[in-house]
Write a protein that holds these residues in place. Structure first.
Motif, PDB file in Angstrom:
ATOM      1  N   PRO A  21       0.817  -1.220   0.000  1.00 41.11           N
ATOM      2  CA  PRO A  21       0.000   0.000   0.000  1.00 41.11           C
ATOM      3  C   PRO A  21       0.848   1.267   0.000  1.00 41.11           C
ATOM      4  CG  PRO A  21      -0.855  -1.580   1.585  1.00 41.11           C
ATOM      5  CD  PRO A  21       0.460  -2.118   1.112  1.00 41.11           C
ATOM      6  N   ASP A  22       0.270   2.332  -0.537  1.00 42.49           N
ATOM      7  CA  ASP A  22       0.974   3.614  -0.598  1.00 42.49           C
ATOM      8  C   ASP A  22       1.396   4.054   0.798  1.00 42.49           C
ATOM      9  OD1 ASP A  22       0.522   3.651  -3.290  1.00 42.49           O
ATOM     10  OD2 ASP A  22      -1.279   4.909  -3.166  1.00 42.49           O
ATOM     11  N   GLY A  23       2.600   4.575   0.869  1.00 41.79           N
ATOM     12  CA  GLY A  23       3.142   5.033   2.143  1.00 41.79           C
ATOM     13  C   GLY A  23       4.128   4.050   2.746  1.00 41.79           C
ATOM     14  N   TRP A  24       3.820   2.770   2.635  1.00 40.55           N
ATOM     15  CA  TRP A  24       4.716   1.760   3.181  1.00 40.55           C
ATOM     16  C   TRP A  24       6.003   1.652   2.370  1.00 40.55           C
ATOM     17  CZ3 TRP A  24       4.507  -0.899   7.672  1.00 40.55           C
ATOM     18  CH2 TRP A  24       3.307  -0.853   8.388  1.00 40.55           C
ATOM     19  N   ASP A  25       5.908   1.854   1.055  1.00 41.90           N
ATOM     20  CA  ASP A  25       7.116   1.779   0.238  1.00 41.90           C
ATOM     21  C   ASP A  25       8.101   2.880   0.627  1.00 41.90           C
ATOM     22  OD1 ASP A  25       5.420   3.718  -0.617  1.00 41.90           O
ATOM     23  OD2 ASP A  25       5.596   3.277  -2.750  1.00 41.90           O
TER      24      ASP A  25
END
Length: 248
Positions: free
Chosen positions: A149-153
């Motif tokens: 999910p966006d943000g975790w990367d």
């Protein structure tokens, strides 16, 4: 008649001027294309040499009391029947500081590859049942990061960057204190790969045992680099996970 001749001469002069300009442009374009081709070849060759250098075996000290005596004469990691495997002669052509960078590159690549090889198998084994990300990540391991999910990367990249910055502070000379012709210079008292991380206290005090442990790490790292590369290539070819290949 004189007027007609003058007009004809003027027209011929214009035609010759245009043709000369076209020829000049063609020559210029051909020269530019040749230069670009040569630059491309040079860039590709540099990348290949740099990649090979990163995996070339670099020397380590024979004892812990001579950690800076890097030579190609007696190195941990050289085992029969291959012995000291350096077919391209990187060690012979490099000085002591360059050899230390080679060994640092090899050890670091090996450690990352060992984590990657385990990550391939574990990541695919728990897909669909992990508590992370609502168990929505599935498929071949090479696609897992794209499903995060966006943000975790960004968090993962930040963590990796912090770890690399810490490693650089431990082993590398500050670029402001190093010569321009010695990029990536390691500290004199830094032993490649020794970043002080030994939570279980496994590092032996005996030099011979230490060399044996270093050899074991190098060999496992070399095998892991081949395994990780094989995993990547196999999944990229047919889109199937590694464990899926084992079960099919």
């Amino acid at each position: 008649v004189t007027r007609d001749l003058s007009s004809l001469v003027l027209r011929l002069t214009c035609v010759l001027t245009i043709h000369t300009s076209c020829i000049t442009n063609i020559i210029s374009d051909a020269t530019r294309i040749q230069l670009n081709t040569n630059m491309m070849k040079l860039t590709i060759a540099s990348l290949l040499v740099g990649s090979a250098a990163a995996f070339a075996p670099a020397p380590m000290a024979k004892t812990s009391s001579a950690m800076n005596a890097f030579t190609a004469a007696d190195l941990p990691g050289a085992l029969a029947p291959m012995g000291f495997f350096d077919p391209l002669g990187f060690a012979e052509k490099a000085d002591e500081k360059t050899l230390k960078r080679y060994r640092e590159a090899e050890v670091t690549h090996g450690r990352v590859a060992m984590l990657a090889a385990v990550g391939f198998l574990v990541g695919e084994a728990v897909e669909g049942s992990s508590f992370l990300f609502d168990a929505q990540i599935s498929g071949p391991a090479i696609t897992h990061f794209l499903q995060v999910p966006d943000g975790w990367d960004a968090l993962i990249i930040t963590f990796i960057g912090a770890a690399e910055a810490q490693r650089a502070q431990i082993g590398w000379v500050d670029p402001a204190d190093a010569s321009y012709d010695q990029p990536g210079l390691l500290k004199d008292d830094y032993y490649p790969g020794d970043i002080g991380f030994d939570p279980l206290g496994l590092k032996p005090d005996d030099p011979e045992e230490l060399n044996l442990m270093i050899t074991k790490e190098l060999q496992n790292g070399r095998l892991a680099m081949l395994a990780a590369a094989g995993f990547l290539a196999q999944e990229a070819v047919d889109g199937k996970g590694i464990l899926e290949h084992f079960s099919s």
